[in-house]
Design an enzyme around this catalytic site. Structure first.
Site, short mmCIF file in Angstrom:
data_model
loop_
_atom_site.label_atom_id
_atom_site.label_comp_id
_atom_site.label_asym_id
_atom_site.label_seq_id
_atom_site.Cartn_x
_atom_site.Cartn_y
_atom_site.Cartn_z
N LEU A 39 0.84 -1.22 0.00
CA LEU A 39 0.00 0.00 0.00
C LEU A 39 0.86 1.26 0.00
CD1 LEU A 39 -2.92 -1.05 2.40
CD2 LEU A 39 -2.78 -1.27 -0.09
N ALA A 86 3.84 -6.50 -8.05
CA ALA A 86 4.27 -5.40 -7.18
C ALA A 86 5.53 -4.76 -7.74
CB ALA A 86 4.54 -5.91 -5.77
N THR A 140 7.45 -5.41 -18.51
CA THR A 140 7.09 -4.29 -19.38
C THR A 140 7.84 -4.33 -20.71
OG1 THR A 140 7.25 -1.88 -19.58
CG2 THR A 140 8.84 -2.92 -18.14
N ASP A 141 7.26 -3.69 -21.72
CA ASP A 141 7.95 -3.60 -23.02
C ASP A 141 9.14 -2.63 -22.96
OD1 ASP A 141 6.57 -1.18 -22.84
OD2 ASP A 141 5.56 -1.36 -24.79
N GLU A 142 9.20 -1.81 -21.88
CA GLU A 142 10.26 -0.80 -21.82
C GLU A 142 11.66 -1.42 -21.71
OE1 GLU A 142 9.62 2.64 -19.44
OE2 GLU A 142 7.50 2.71 -19.88
N TYR A 166 13.73 3.00 -14.25
CA TYR A 166 12.59 2.07 -14.14
C TYR A 166 12.82 0.84 -15.03
CZ TYR A 166 8.06 0.01 -15.33
OH TYR A 166 7.04 -0.89 -15.58
N SER A 167 13.08 1.09 -16.33
CA SER A 167 13.18 -0.07 -17.23
C SER A 167 14.42 -0.90 -16.92
CB SER A 167 13.15 0.37 -18.70
OG SER A 167 14.11 1.34 -18.98
N LYS A 170 13.38 -3.18 -14.12
CA LYS A 170 12.50 -4.26 -14.59
C LYS A 170 13.32 -5.27 -15.40
CE LYS A 170 8.57 -4.69 -14.19
NZ LYS A 170 7.73 -5.32 -13.14
N ARG A 297 10.84 14.80 -20.76
CA ARG A 297 11.37 13.83 -19.78
C ARG A 297 12.82 13.51 -20.14
NH1 ARG A 297 7.98 8.32 -19.58
NH2 ARG A 297 6.76 9.42 -18.01
P1 NAD Z 1 1.03 0.48 -9.79
O1 NAD Z 1 2.11 1.43 -9.47
O2 NAD Z 1 -0.35 0.99 -10.07
O3 NAD Z 1 0.87 -0.59 -8.61
C1 NAD Z 1 1.97 -1.19 -7.99
C2 NAD Z 1 1.49 -1.87 -6.72
O4 NAD Z 1 2.61 -2.49 -6.10
C3 NAD Z 1 0.85 -0.92 -5.71
O5 NAD Z 1 -0.34 -1.47 -5.20
C4 NAD Z 1 1.91 -0.82 -4.61
O6 NAD Z 1 1.37 -0.56 -3.32
C5 NAD Z 1 2.56 -2.19 -4.71
N1 NAD Z 1 3.94 -2.17 -4.18
C6 NAD Z 1 4.92 -1.29 -4.50
N2 NAD Z 1 6.04 -1.57 -3.80
C7 NAD Z 1 5.76 -2.68 -3.05
C8 NAD Z 1 6.51 -3.45 -2.13
N3 NAD Z 1 7.78 -3.13 -1.82
N4 NAD Z 1 5.93 -4.52 -1.55
C9 NAD Z 1 4.63 -4.84 -1.85
N5 NAD Z 1 3.86 -4.13 -2.70
C10 NAD Z 1 4.42 -3.05 -3.28
O7 NAD Z 1 1.58 -0.38 -11.00
P2 NAD Z 1 0.81 -0.98 -12.28
O8 NAD Z 1 0.78 0.06 -13.32
O9 NAD Z 1 -0.43 -1.64 -11.84
O10 NAD Z 1 1.88 -2.07 -12.74
C11 NAD Z 1 1.85 -3.39 -12.20
C12 NAD Z 1 2.97 -4.20 -12.82
O11 NAD Z 1 2.79 -4.25 -14.23
C13 NAD Z 1 4.36 -3.62 -12.58
O12 NAD Z 1 5.24 -4.68 -12.36
C14 NAD Z 1 4.68 -2.90 -13.89
O13 NAD Z 1 6.07 -2.87 -14.10
C15 NAD Z 1 3.96 -3.77 -14.88
N6 NAD Z 1 3.51 -3.10 -16.13
C16 NAD Z 1 2.77 -1.94 -16.05
C17 NAD Z 1 2.29 -1.36 -17.23
C18 NAD Z 1 1.45 -0.11 -17.22
O14 NAD Z 1 1.16 0.44 -18.29
N7 NAD Z 1 1.01 0.38 -16.08
C19 NAD Z 1 2.60 -1.95 -18.47
C20 NAD Z 1 3.38 -3.11 -18.49
C21 NAD Z 1 3.82 -3.68 -17.31
O1 DAU Z 2 5.19 0.67 -21.79
C1 DAU Z 2 4.78 0.16 -20.56
C2 DAU Z 2 5.00 1.19 -19.48
O2 DAU Z 2 4.03 2.22 -19.69
C3 DAU Z 2 4.88 0.63 -18.07
O3 DAU Z 2 5.89 -0.33 -17.86
C4 DAU Z 2 5.00 1.76 -17.03
O4 DAU Z 2 4.80 1.22 -15.74
C5 DAU Z 2 3.94 2.79 -17.33
O5 DAU Z 2 4.06 3.87 -16.44
C6 DAU Z 2 4.05 3.29 -18.77
O6 DAU Z 2 5.25 4.09 -18.96
P1 DAU Z 2 5.25 5.45 -19.82
O7 DAU Z 2 6.37 6.27 -19.37
O8 DAU Z 2 5.11 5.16 -21.27
O9 DAU Z 2 3.81 6.05 -19.32
P2 DAU Z 2 3.38 7.52 -18.90
O10 DAU Z 2 1.88 7.48 -18.75
O11 DAU Z 2 4.17 8.06 -17.77
O12 DAU Z 2 3.72 8.38 -20.19
C7 DAU Z 2 3.17 8.08 -21.46
C8 DAU Z 2 3.73 9.06 -22.46
O13 DAU Z 2 3.21 10.37 -22.17
C9 DAU Z 2 5.24 9.19 -22.39
O14 DAU Z 2 5.74 9.38 -23.70
C10 DAU Z 2 5.47 10.45 -21.55
C11 DAU Z 2 4.27 11.31 -21.89
N1 DAU Z 2 3.78 12.20 -20.80
C12 DAU Z 2 3.55 11.66 -19.57
C13 DAU Z 2 3.09 12.44 -18.54
C14 DAU Z 2 2.86 11.84 -17.17
C15 DAU Z 2 3.52 13.54 -21.05
O15 DAU Z 2 3.69 14.03 -22.19
N2 DAU Z 2 3.07 14.32 -20.02
C16 DAU Z 2 2.85 13.83 -18.78
O16 DAU Z 2 2.45 14.60 -17.86
#
Ligand code: NAD
Ligand code: DAU
Length: 358
Positions: A39, A86, A140-142, A166-167, A170, A297
């Site tokens: 959380l 997580a 993730t694809d990153e 981050y990437s 991962k 960024r």
């Molecule tokens: P999120 O940030 O919304 O959720 C992460 C969760 O992990 C939260 O509930 C947080 O409380 C929990 N957490 C963080 N640190 C922790 C710890 N030390 N111990 C236990 N719990 C912990 O993330 P999300 O966007 O739901 O992503 C989930 C997974 O999917 C991640 O592994 C992310 O890399 C991967 N992923 C996300 C996306 C995307 O677009 N969001 C895309 C591809 C892969």
């Molecule tokens: O590709 C998968 C990934 O997608 C996941 O692994 C990550 O957890 C998830 O956060 C996401 O990463 P991105 O960096 O692509 O997502 P984000 O929503 O932060 O940004 C999407 C795009 O928008 C990116 O090119 C940055 C841009 N952006 C983002 C924010 C927050 C803006 O232009 N303005 C903004 O304020």
């Protein structure tokens, strides 16, 4: 695998995790689902109020970086499988605070791998028995870096080239997962997914941040020239893919998950403005005026694009929604859940927002 399984889902209170928990709790009443979550700012039990009283659901409040606690959890429950989500997940936060990403994403994943290896007594000597269990790592694809040539896509065989903290964290966790498969025959599977969107998305990420700002008539901060490209997938389609891969994916394999749905950020923001103007009964063109170009960024990856053909051909999965439909459903969810949005944007969110954008 057993038909009455106990599955540990980590990060189940987060964005994607909460959709995975809900899918497993409702679709598999014979399974016991244990949701372990620290959380953090991103974890929110409000995401799960509709299923929190289900008899096959248990919440455990804990931290994956705490090895002793993780080992004790594997002793308390006889897990048949782990679905590990997580993580620290926001690229911008990884630029400000990389070590938190190393701790959670790398050390946390290694702790889970160690606990599973010990509890399941995995070794090269008992490879057949190891197949009864499953450790599913959600990635993730990153990890593949960025693409420049429009004809190129990320394949499961694409070399890793992570470019943000981050990437990199991962990618490191993915390498540990594969190392445990190779060295100990831990029965693992990995998926690498593109950008998700949908309900319960924390408003630090592009789509929910823009929705929240449009609602409140605040500037829409587009990084650089808005030309970066992302491949968007509805979160429930990701959860369905995870279900399919958990049950039918092959040990040691990687599956790419994506929407075949590439959008330049600026085009996406324009589409979102149009949908929001309609939903808020504002004259068309009102929200677009809020677009503000801001400093890019650091190290911003240009384009991500997933080739999900392996998953589609091998396991029959495909995305269910067209983007406009998914985006409209998402906007409707945020407009119907203003209290959820209000709760997650009070307190620390304001400090984060001011530091990032002001
Ligand atoms: P999120 O940030 O919304 O959720 C992460 C969760 O992990 C939260 O509930 C947080 O409380 C929990 N957490 C963080 N640190 C922790 C710890 N030390 N111990 C236990 N719990 C912990 O993330 P999300 O966007 O739901 O992503 C989930 C997974 O999917 C991640 O592994 C992310 O890399 C991967 N992923 C996300 C996306 C995307 O677009 N969001 C895309 C591809 C892969
Ligand atoms: O590709 C998968 C990934 O997608 C996941 O692994 C990550 O957890 C998830 O956060 C996401 O990463 P991105 O960096 O692509 O997502 P984000 O929503 O932060 O940004 C999407 C795009 O928008 C990116 O090119 C940055 C841009 N952006 C983002 C924010 C927050 C803006 O232009 N303005 C903004 O304020």
């Amino acid at each position: 695998m057993e038909s009455n399984q106990t599955i540990l889902i980590t990060g189940g209170a987060g964005f994607i995790g909460s959709h995975v928990v809900r899918l497993f709790v409702t679709k598999y009443p014979n399974y016991q689902i244990v949701n372990l979550d620290k959380l953090t700012y991103a974890g929110n039990l409000e995401n799960l109020t509709d299923i929190e009283k289900s008899p096959n659901y248990t919440f455990e409040h804990g931290d994956i970086t705490d090895a002793i606690y993780i080992d004790s959890l594997f002793k308390k429950y006889d897990f048949d499988g782990v679905i590990h989500l997580a993580a620290e997940s926001h690229v911008d936060r990884s630029i400000t605070n990389p070590m938190e990403f190393v701790m959670t994403n790398v050390i946390g994943t290694a702790n889970l791998l160690n606990a599973a290896k010990t509890a399941w007594d995995c070794s090269m000597k008992t490879p057949d028995r190891n197949g009864e269990k499953r450790f599913y790592h959600v990635s993730t694809d990153e990890v593949y870096g960025e693409l420049h040539n429009p004809d190129e896509f990320f394949l499961e065989t694409t070399s890793y080239d992570p470019r943000s903290p981050y990437s990199a964290s991962k990618a490191s966790s993915d390498h540990f997962v594969r190392a445990y498969y190779n060295t100990y025959k831990l029965p693992v599977v990995i998926s690498n997914c593109s950008n998700n969107y949908g309900p319960n998305h924390f408003p630090e990420k592009l789509i929910p941040l823009m929705i929240n700002n449009i609602m409140h008539n605040r500037p829409l901060p587009v990084y650089g020239k808005g030309e970066n490209v992302r491949d968007w997938l509805f979160v429930k389609d990701h959860a369905r893919a995870i279900d399919e891969i958990y049950h039918n994916g092959r040990n040691g394999e990687t599956y790419n998950i994506g929407g075949f749905n590439e959008w330049k950020n600026i085009d996406l923001v324009h589409l979102l403005c149009k949908i929001m103007d309609e939903k808020l009964d504002r004259p068309e063109g009102t929200s677009v005026k809020l677009i503000t170009y801001v400093t890019d960024r650091a190290g911003h990856d240009l384009r991500y694009a997933i080739d999900a053909n392996k998953l589609m051909k091998e396991l029959g999965w495909e995305p269910s929604l067209q983007f406009e439909e998914g985006l409209t459903q998402t906007v409707e969810w945020y407009l119907a859940n203003k209290e959820w949005l209000q709760n997650v944007t009070s307190g620390d969110y304001t400090k984060y927002y001011d530091k990032m954008y002001k």
